[in-house]
Design a protein around this motif. Structure first.
Motif, PDB file in Angstrom:
ATOM      1  N   ALA A  19     -11.391   6.424 -10.249  1.00  9.46           N
ATOM      2  CA  ALA A  19     -10.290   6.589  -9.291  1.00  9.46           C
ATOM      3  C   ALA A  19      -8.956   6.755 -10.012  1.00  9.46           C
ATOM      4  N   GLN A  20      -8.192   7.758  -9.609  1.00  9.55           N
ATOM      5  CA  GLN A  20      -6.907   8.023 -10.225  1.00  9.55           C
ATOM      6  C   GLN A  20      -5.768   7.772  -9.233  1.00  9.55           C
ATOM      7  N   VAL A  21      -6.071   7.108  -8.133  1.00 10.84           N
ATOM      8  CA  VAL A  21      -5.059   6.874  -7.115  1.00 10.84           C
ATOM      9  C   VAL A  21      -4.779   5.387  -6.997  1.00 10.84           C
ATOM     10  N   GLN A  22      -4.497   4.941  -5.781  1.00  7.06           N
ATOM     11  CA  GLN A  22      -4.054   3.561  -5.609  1.00  7.06           C
ATOM     12  C   GLN A  22      -5.125   2.552  -5.971  1.00  7.06           C
ATOM     13  N   TYR A  67      -9.610   8.933  -1.938  1.00 10.53           N
ATOM     14  CA  TYR A  67      -9.515  10.190  -1.199  1.00 10.53           C
ATOM     15  C   TYR A  67      -9.204   9.927   0.265  1.00 10.53           C
ATOM     16  N   LYS A  68      -7.953  10.156   0.656  1.00 10.69           N
ATOM     17  CA  LYS A  68      -7.536  10.087   2.049  1.00 10.69           C
ATOM     18  C   LYS A  68      -7.988   8.796   2.745  1.00 10.69           C
ATOM     19  N   GLY A  69      -7.765   7.663   2.113  1.00  8.38           N
ATOM     20  CA  GLY A  69      -8.100   6.368   2.693  1.00  8.38           C
ATOM     21  C   GLY A  69      -9.496   5.878   2.397  1.00  8.38           C
ATOM     22  N   GLN A 113     -15.114   1.515   1.849  1.00  6.75           N
ATOM     23  CA  GLN A 113     -14.243   1.226   2.976  1.00  6.75           C
ATOM     24  C   GLN A 113     -13.322   2.409   3.273  1.00  6.75           C
ATOM     25  N   TYR A 114     -12.805   2.379   4.494  1.00  3.82           N
ATOM     26  CA  TYR A 114     -11.836   3.393   4.929  1.00  3.82           C
ATOM     27  C   TYR A 114     -10.589   2.672   5.410  1.00  3.82           C
ATOM     28  N   ARG A 115      -9.438   3.045   4.845  1.00  2.00           N
ATOM     29  CA  ARG A 115      -8.161   2.445   5.234  1.00  2.00           C
ATOM     30  C   ARG A 115      -7.326   3.480   5.978  1.00  2.00           C
ATOM     31  N   TYR A 116      -6.693   3.010   7.055  1.00  2.24           N
ATOM     32  CA  TYR A 116      -5.851   3.881   7.884  1.00  2.24           C
ATOM     33  C   TYR A 116      -4.430   3.323   7.890  1.00  2.24           C
ATOM     34  N   TYR A 256      -0.801  -3.707  -8.497  1.00  2.00           N
ATOM     35  CA  TYR A 256      -1.244  -2.492  -7.827  1.00  2.00           C
ATOM     36  C   TYR A 256      -0.572  -1.278  -8.435  1.00  2.00           C
ATOM     37  N   THR A 257      -1.194  -0.121  -8.244  1.00  2.00           N
ATOM     38  CA  THR A 257      -0.600   1.152  -8.625  1.00  2.00           C
ATOM     39  C   THR A 257      -0.495   2.005  -7.376  1.00  2.00           C
ATOM     40  N   LYS A 258       0.573   2.717  -7.215  1.00  2.00           N
ATOM     41  CA  LYS A 258       0.804   3.534  -6.012  1.00  2.00           C
ATOM     42  C   LYS A 258       0.351   4.974  -6.225  1.00  2.00           C
ATOM     43  N   ASN A 259       0.121   5.650  -5.103  1.00  2.00           N
ATOM     44  CA  ASN A 259      -0.197   7.069  -5.181  1.00  2.00           C
ATOM     45  C   ASN A 259       0.981   7.845  -5.760  1.00  2.00           C
ATOM     46  N   ASP A 260       0.621   8.892  -6.488  1.00  2.00           N
ATOM     47  CA  ASP A 260       1.682   9.764  -7.024  1.00  2.00           C
ATOM     48  C   ASP A 260       2.302  10.606  -5.908  1.00  2.00           C
TER      49      ASP A 260
END
Length: 260
Positions: A19-22, A67-69, A113-116, A256-260
């Motif tokens: 994973a390269q996102v949050q 990817y998109k949550g 999981q899916y986060r919204y 935590y790391t945030k999305n770019d």
């Protein structure tokens, strides 16, 4: 079913690693319940609730969105649950018995999981996936007290007997320990490893979150004990027990790391 759990576990682990996102790492504390359901001497298929143990849990959590949550949640927690049961003397029985069942375990959820995103820094999530539970220690302590009348009618003495049943360790039968090898085949009756399937949801506000769900046991934790039908000695069936779990926890993501 075991193959499916292994495959999903590997997939979730690979996705998390790549994973390269949050990404978020946190700590959590909460409550957990362990429900043991087993069949009986008269019903082979029906699993009735035999023990309901409750207590605290504490652990760490690692979460990613890739990817998109859609992402993964991996945790590791220690839980300490117990149950008290007490029988009072009756007209036909003057014994008073207190039974304490204690269970120490490690829990490893590996879930998709899916986060919204509801609002700024506010999310809800749903999840499903395997939870692997390993029993560190499980024992049942039974203390029986029997009042005995003495010569003085105003005074009574009490005899106390205590038995300690360990589900995992085979003891030589002694005054305070009963071995867990009931069929004397050289191995314990109860399996430490409990694979489960979990579903649940979560709510996160900034770095704080609440998470809760239910897990169904997928394996029979008894090895090879059998019941014999009392009305038909030629009929017997395996003793089965399923170990379910519910949990509710609150936590805080401190890194935590945030999305770019």
């Amino acid at each position: 079913m075991k193959r499916i759990i292994i495959i999903l576990t590997l997939v979730a682990g690979c996705l998390s690693a790549n994973a390269q996102v949050q990404q978020q790492i946190g700590i959590q504390i909460g409550s957990q319940g362990n429900l043991l359901r087993q069949n009986s001497l008269v019903e082979e298929k029906k699993l009735s609730l035999a023990n309901n143990l409750n207590g605290p849990q504490i652990g760490i959590a690692y979460e990613t969105d890739f990817y998109k949550g859609i992402g993964t949640y991996i945790g590791l927690s220690y839980s300490y649950t117990l149950q008290f049961a007490k029988s009072t003397p009756s007209m036909s029985n003057n014994f008073e018995t207190q039974t304490t069942t204690i269970y120490h375990a490690l829990n490893l959820p590996i879930q998709l999981q899916y986060r919204y995103l509801l609002a700024q820094k506010t999310w809800i999530a749903i999840y499903t996936g395997p939870t692997l539970q390993f029993g560190l220690k499980m024992q049942q302590i039974q203390t029986t007290q029997q009042p005995i009348a003495g010569l003085d009618p105003n005074k009574t003495t009490t005899n106390e007997y205590q038995y300690n049943y360990d589900y995992y360790i085979i003891h030589e039968q002694a005054s305070k320990n009963i071995h867990s090898d009931s069929d004397n085949d050289g191995r314990r009756d109860f399996n430490r490893f409990n694979p489960m399937w979990s579903v649940g949801g979560a709510f996160q506000f900034h770095q704080f979150y609440v998470r809760g769900g239910y897990s169904w046991g997928l394996a029979n934790l008894y090895y090879d004990r059998t019941y014999t039908n009392l009305s038909n000695q030629d009929s017997s069936w395996s003793r089965r027990i399923r170990h379910d779990e519910w949990s509710v926890s609150i936590g805080w993501y401190f890194a935590y790391t945030k999305n770019d």
